[in-house]
Design a protein around this motif. Structure first.
Motif, PDB file in Angstrom:
ATOM      1  N   PRO A 139      12.381   4.526  54.240  1.00 38.17           N
ATOM      2  CA  PRO A 139      11.900   4.381  52.860  1.00 38.17           C
ATOM      3  C   PRO A 139      12.283   5.486  51.870  1.00 38.17           C
ATOM      4  O   PRO A 139      12.730   5.189  50.779  1.00 38.17           O
ATOM      5  N   ALA A 140      12.169   6.726  52.221  1.00 41.08           N
ATOM      6  CA  ALA A 140      12.425   7.804  51.254  1.00 41.08           C
ATOM      7  C   ALA A 140      13.884   8.259  51.223  1.00 41.08           C
ATOM      8  O   ALA A 140      14.234   9.136  50.440  1.00 41.08           O
ATOM      9  N   LEU A 141      14.733   7.677  52.040  1.00 38.17           N
ATOM     10  CA  LEU A 141      16.109   8.161  52.149  1.00 38.17           C
ATOM     11  C   LEU A 141      16.860   8.191  50.814  1.00 38.17           C
ATOM     12  O   LEU A 141      17.442   9.222  50.469  1.00 38.17           O
ATOM     13  N   PRO A 142      16.861   7.124  50.018  1.00 39.47           N
ATOM     14  CA  PRO A 142      17.589   7.193  48.743  1.00 39.47           C
ATOM     15  C   PRO A 142      17.073   8.311  47.818  1.00 39.47           C
ATOM     16  O   PRO A 142      17.856   9.013  47.188  1.00 39.47           O
ATOM     17  N   GLN A 143      15.749   8.479  47.792  1.00 41.26           N
ATOM     18  CA  GLN A 143      15.152   9.528  46.956  1.00 41.26           C
ATOM     19  C   GLN A 143      15.574  10.922  47.437  1.00 41.26           C
ATOM     20  O   GLN A 143      15.973  11.770  46.631  1.00 41.26           O
ATOM     21  N   VAL A 144      15.504  11.157  48.750  1.00 38.03           N
ATOM     22  CA  VAL A 144      15.871  12.472  49.289  1.00 38.03           C
ATOM     23  C   VAL A 144      17.358  12.723  49.074  1.00 38.03           C
ATOM     24  O   VAL A 144      17.756  13.840  48.733  1.00 38.03           O
ATOM     25  N   ARG A 145      18.187  11.705  49.219  1.00 38.28           N
ATOM     26  CA  ARG A 145      19.624  11.875  48.968  1.00 38.28           C
ATOM     27  C   ARG A 145      19.884  12.289  47.523  1.00 38.28           C
ATOM     28  O   ARG A 145      20.717  13.158  47.269  1.00 38.28           O
ATOM     29  N   ARG A 146      19.186  11.669  46.574  1.00 39.83           N
ATOM     30  CA  ARG A 146      19.367  12.039  45.161  1.00 39.83           C
ATOM     31  C   ARG A 146      18.904  13.477  44.918  1.00 39.83           C
ATOM     32  O   ARG A 146      19.573  14.253  44.251  1.00 39.83           O
ATOM     33  N   LEU A 147      17.742  13.810  45.460  1.00 40.61           N
ATOM     34  CA  LEU A 147      17.174  15.145  45.250  1.00 40.61           C
ATOM     35  C   LEU A 147      17.991  16.250  45.909  1.00 40.61           C
ATOM     36  O   LEU A 147      18.031  17.368  45.409  1.00 40.61           O
ATOM     37  N   ALA A 148      18.611  15.944  47.028  1.00 39.10           N
ATOM     38  CA  ALA A 148      19.306  16.965  47.820  1.00 39.10           C
ATOM     39  C   ALA A 148      20.332  17.752  47.011  1.00 39.10           C
ATOM     40  O   ALA A 148      20.483  18.955  47.206  1.00 39.10           O
ATOM     41  N   PHE A 149      21.021  17.075  46.111  1.00 35.14           N
ATOM     42  CA  PHE A 149      22.057  17.757  45.333  1.00 35.14           C
ATOM     43  C   PHE A 149      21.559  18.216  43.965  1.00 35.14           C
ATOM     44  O   PHE A 149      22.290  18.840  43.217  1.00 35.14           O
ATOM     45  N   LYS A 150      20.300  17.897  43.684  1.00 39.39           N
ATOM     46  CA  LYS A 150      19.705  18.258  42.400  1.00 39.39           C
ATOM     47  C   LYS A 150      18.753  19.450  42.550  1.00 39.39           C
ATOM     48  O   LYS A 150      18.828  20.416  41.799  1.00 39.39           O
ATOM     49  N   ASP A 151      17.825  19.357  43.519  1.00 41.78           N
ATOM     50  CA  ASP A 151      16.815  20.388  43.744  1.00 41.78           C
ATOM     51  C   ASP A 151      16.459  20.374  45.225  1.00 41.78           C
ATOM     52  O   ASP A 151      15.681  19.529  45.672  1.00 41.78           O
ATOM     53  N   ILE A 152      17.014  21.293  45.979  1.00 40.89           N
ATOM     54  CA  ILE A 152      16.859  21.247  47.435  1.00 40.89           C
ATOM     55  C   ILE A 152      15.417  21.462  47.878  1.00 40.89           C
ATOM     56  O   ILE A 152      14.972  20.884  48.861  1.00 40.89           O
ATOM     57  N   ASP A 153      14.636  22.248  47.138  1.00 41.40           N
ATOM     58  CA  ASP A 153      13.229  22.435  47.502  1.00 41.40           C
ATOM     59  C   ASP A 153      12.445  21.135  47.340  1.00 41.40           C
ATOM     60  O   ASP A 153      11.596  20.807  48.172  1.00 41.40           O
ATOM     61  N   GLU A 154      12.743  20.403  46.281  1.00 39.96           N
ATOM     62  CA  GLU A 154      12.118  19.085  46.089  1.00 39.96           C
ATOM     63  C   GLU A 154      12.524  18.143  47.226  1.00 39.96           C
ATOM     64  O   GLU A 154      11.712  17.355  47.712  1.00 39.96           O
ATOM     65  N   ALA A 155      13.765  18.225  47.635  1.00 36.06           N
ATOM     66  CA  ALA A 155      14.257  17.383  48.726  1.00 36.06           C
ATOM     67  C   ALA A 155      13.558  17.731  50.035  1.00 36.06           C
ATOM     68  O   ALA A 155      13.188  16.837  50.803  1.00 36.06           O
TER      69      ALA A 155
END
Length: 190
Positions: A139-155
């Motif tokens: 479920p959260a994979l697309p969200q974590v993928r987007r966040l990973a390159f934007k804000d790693i702490d959020e990811a």
């Protein structure tokens, strides 16, 4: 031949085919994240390549090897054998693959649970393992993928939340380190 190429050849022979493909995905994802966050790419490649080197055998065999190598396992690890490969992997990375860099070894050690206040390489491997291209859809994979390159702490926080929700849904035990990781990064968000 570079050390990475030698390690890759050994792992290709040692790991099951799907585990090896996952390992390559983590390695390349880790390198991409290292470039994004200006961390050492070679360290990211090495940690990504070796993150699952302890997963070449069953959980039962991992426990046996830990006893043989005098690697202390906690009650939580024995209750949740899926965590053992990280501790065994950090040991094997040092002893069999001759990695001496503590940053790399710790990134391998914490890639499953995370830990509070991770350094950049630890965050990179924790996230790369979760988002690599071959990872089955969760479920959260697309969200974590987007966040990973934007804000790693959020990811990291989103990854920890997703892991906790998954374990709860599956009725599986939740280790204290995963909870500590989540709380640390949730509080960091403000």
């Amino acid at each position: 031949m570079t050390d990475l190429e030698n390690i890759q050849k050994k792992l290709e022979k040692r790991l099951k085919k799907d585990r090896y493909q996952h390992t390559l995905g983590v390695m390349y994802t880790a390198a991409s994240l290292a470039m994004r966050y200006d961390d050492d790419v070679e360290d990211a490649l090495t940690a990504g390549l070796l993150h699952d080197c302890g997963k070449f055998c069953s959980s039962k065999e991992q426990i046996k090897l830990c006893k043989e190598y005098k690697i202390k396992l906690t009650d939580e690890e024995l209750e949740m054998p899926a965590l053992i490969h990280a501790k065994l992997g950090a040991f094997l990375a040092e002893k069999e693959y001759h990695v001496k860099d503590r940053r790399i070894l710790n990134a391998i050690l914490y890639h499953t649970t995370g830990c509070p206040d991770m350094n950049m390489l630890e965050k990179i491997i924790y996230i790369a393992d979760y988002i690599e291209p071959g990872r089955k859809m969760i479920p959260a994979l697309p969200q974590v993928r987007r966040l990973a390159f934007k804000d790693i702490d959020e990811a990291v926080c989103a990854c920890a939340v997703s892991t906790l929700e998954y374990l709860k849904e599956e009725g599986r035990p939740i280790g204290p380190m995963t909870i500590k990781t989540y709380k640390f990064y949730r509080n960091r968000k403000g």
